[in-house]
Design an enzyme around this catalytic site. Structure first.
Site, PDB file in Angstrom:
ATOM      1  N   GLY A 159       0.789  -1.220   0.000  1.00  0.00           N
ATOM      2  CA  GLY A 159       0.000   0.000   0.000  1.00  0.00           C
ATOM      3  C   GLY A 159       0.822   1.270   0.000  1.00  0.00           C
ATOM      4  O   GLY A 159       2.061   1.249   0.057  1.00  0.00           O
ATOM      5  N   TYR A 160       0.115   2.416  -0.081  1.00  0.00           N
ATOM      6  CA  TYR A 160       0.780   3.716  -0.054  1.00  0.00           C
ATOM      7  C   TYR A 160       1.672   3.859   1.185  1.00  0.00           C
ATOM      8  O   TYR A 160       1.268   3.513   2.295  1.00  0.00           O
ATOM      9  CB  TYR A 160      -0.251   4.846  -0.060  1.00  0.00           C
ATOM     10  CG  TYR A 160      -0.868   5.083  -1.412  1.00  0.00           C
ATOM     11  CD1 TYR A 160      -0.088   5.534  -2.478  1.00  0.00           C
ATOM     12  CD2 TYR A 160      -2.223   4.877  -1.625  1.00  0.00           C
ATOM     13  CE1 TYR A 160      -0.644   5.763  -3.724  1.00  0.00           C
ATOM     14  CE2 TYR A 160      -2.796   5.101  -2.872  1.00  0.00           C
ATOM     15  CZ  TYR A 160      -1.994   5.549  -3.925  1.00  0.00           C
ATOM     16  OH  TYR A 160      -2.553   5.773  -5.154  1.00  0.00           O
ATOM     17  N   ASP A 161       2.881   4.338   0.961  1.00  0.00           N
ATOM     18  CA  ASP A 161       3.886   4.584   2.001  1.00  0.00           C
ATOM     19  C   ASP A 161       4.429   3.296   2.620  1.00  0.00           C
ATOM     20  O   ASP A 161       5.235   3.355   3.548  1.00  0.00           O
ATOM     21  CB  ASP A 161       3.337   5.499   3.101  1.00  0.00           C
ATOM     22  CG  ASP A 161       2.936   6.860   2.572  1.00  0.00           C
ATOM     23  OD1 ASP A 161       3.656   7.395   1.706  1.00  0.00           O
ATOM     24  OD2 ASP A 161       1.893   7.385   3.007  1.00  0.00           O
ATOM     25  N   GLY A 162       3.976   2.126   2.108  1.00  0.00           N
ATOM     26  CA  GLY A 162       4.533   0.864   2.578  1.00  0.00           C
ATOM     27  C   GLY A 162       4.466   0.669   4.074  1.00  0.00           C
ATOM     28  O   GLY A 162       5.420   0.210   4.701  1.00  0.00           O
TER      29      GLY A 162
END
Length: 397
Positions: A272-275
């Site tokens: 996902g976004y920003d891990g």
């Protein structure tokens, strides 16, 4: 039925509205009021996200006498759909809206006379030559809009002088389920200031959902429930929820999804976004095409929220960040091809029910269903039958 619904909606997720639950909830509400007391059903906000037109049509079939909306636009939408019952607008009347009120036979709420006095007198009549009707809202303690108790008599005199008919006088309680004392005090103030108008047979009403549960004001001319008809408790705390559940109310809404993709990822993969989530071992990850643009909150990211496997009953955590159009879920094993998941369950369960989500998010219970977008189709069922489908985006909520 689920395969049929997915095919009919051409979507990977849908809101299911159980009309039988609404029927049961309306029956419970009737039982809490006196036999002579009618019902004004609050169908504002698209029936708290359940879909304004089909749910109002169902309530009409159940014999609900009158309806209430928040805005002229909501009332107009229901009129266009063929709803003929008396329709009240709970928002405070503005003179610029007069033509829409007349065109759609809507009854406004007034808290002062200024806007009525600003309307050309010849417009204060219906097309059939009858008088223009208004409801007066009394501020008995909510302290939003509404005429102050001590000013009610003066407002009534002014309305009478304009040859406008007073359809009803009402108030609204500020307190929650556990605040019986505060709501009773409001009712006492309201009854005291409006007593002079009983002889004029002007109807009075005060009990919305909370008043119904507490049976405060349920012996007046009408009750005015909203969220409770759809199985929504007015508060998210556990004592209020237990009281609501013990009365027999049943949530009508669930949100069901089928993964659009799933895969086995190795350990060490960021998601996902920003891990913000990293797999700790080989993990099955499913993508569900429902995100914050659909009304599924971003704050349910990173294990705060979960979905329920409808075949096994297992809870599967949201991993990674809920994005605009999707969320990712960690599964305990490879799913069956036919597996579906509930992001919102029609019960009072931890993690997946609207009451639990409201507690987790520090939100009002009505927010959970009321902010689900029209991008999600609504499917209306009774028993094992599909009664109606409102396709995504194509309808007015």
């Amino acid at each position: 039925m689920e395969a049929e619904i997915f095919n009919a909606t051409c979507c990977s997720n849908y809101i299911r509205v159980n009309l039988d639950a609404i029927t049961k909830n309306v029956s419970i509400l009737r039982s809490l009021a006196k036999k002579h007391t009618g019902m004004i059903a609050a169908v504002k906000g698209g029936c708290h996200g359940h879909g304004g037109i089909p749910v109002t049509q169902h309530l009409s079939r159940l014999g609900v006498e009158e309806f209430a909306v928040a805005t002229v636009a909501e009332g107009r939408s229901l009129r266009k759909a063929g709803i003929q019952e008396k329709m009240h607008v709970l928002g405070n009347f503005k003179s610029r809206e007069i033509d829409k009120y007349l065109e759609n036979n809507l009854i406004p709420t007034v808290s002062w006379a200024e806007d009525l006095k600003a309307v050309d007198k010849e417009k204060l009549s219906q097309a059939n030559g009858g008088k223009f009707r208004v409801n007066i809202k009394v501020d008995s303690g909510m302290s939003r809009f509404g005429v102050q108790c001590e000013d009610l008599h003066s407002l009534v005199q002014t309305i009478d002088s304009l040859d406008v008919q007073i359809n009803s006088i009402y108030t609204h309680f500020a307190g929650g389920i556990m605040d019986r004392e505060g709501n009773q005090a409001q009712l006492d103030r309201f009854l005291d200031c409006s007593e002079d108008y009983v002889a004029r047979t002007i109807p009075r009403h005060a009990a919305a959902s909370t008043g119904c549960f507490q049976q405060i004001g349920t012996d007046l001319d009408y009750i005015r429930p909203g969220g409770s008809m759809y199985g929504l408790c007015v508060a998210n705390d556990l004592p209020s929820t237990k009281m609501f559940q013990d009365l027999g109310f049943k949530p009508a809404m669930s949100l069901v999804a089928q993964p659009t993709f799933y895969k086995l990822l190795p350990a060490g993969r960021r998601i996902g976004y920003d891990g913000l989530y990293t797999t700790k071992e080989p993990e099955w990850i499913a993508n569900i095409a429902c995100g914050w643009s659909d009304g599924y909150r971003r704050k349910l990211s990173l294990g705060v929220g979960a979905v329920k496997n409808n075949r096994t009953g297992e809870l599967c955590p949201i991993v990674g960040r809920v994005s605009m159009d999707s969320c990712t879920v960690r599964l305990p094993r490879k799913p069956e091809a036919s597996d579906t998941y509930s992001l919102l369950t029609d019960d009072f369960a931890e993690k997946t029910s609207y009451t639990s989500m409201a507690r987790i998010l520090n939100a009002a219970t009505y927010e959970i269903t009321g902010t689900l977008s029209t991008r999600l189709p609504r499917v209306y069922t009774s028993g094992d039958n599909i009664v109606d489908i409102m396709q995504a985006v194509d309808y007015s909520n």
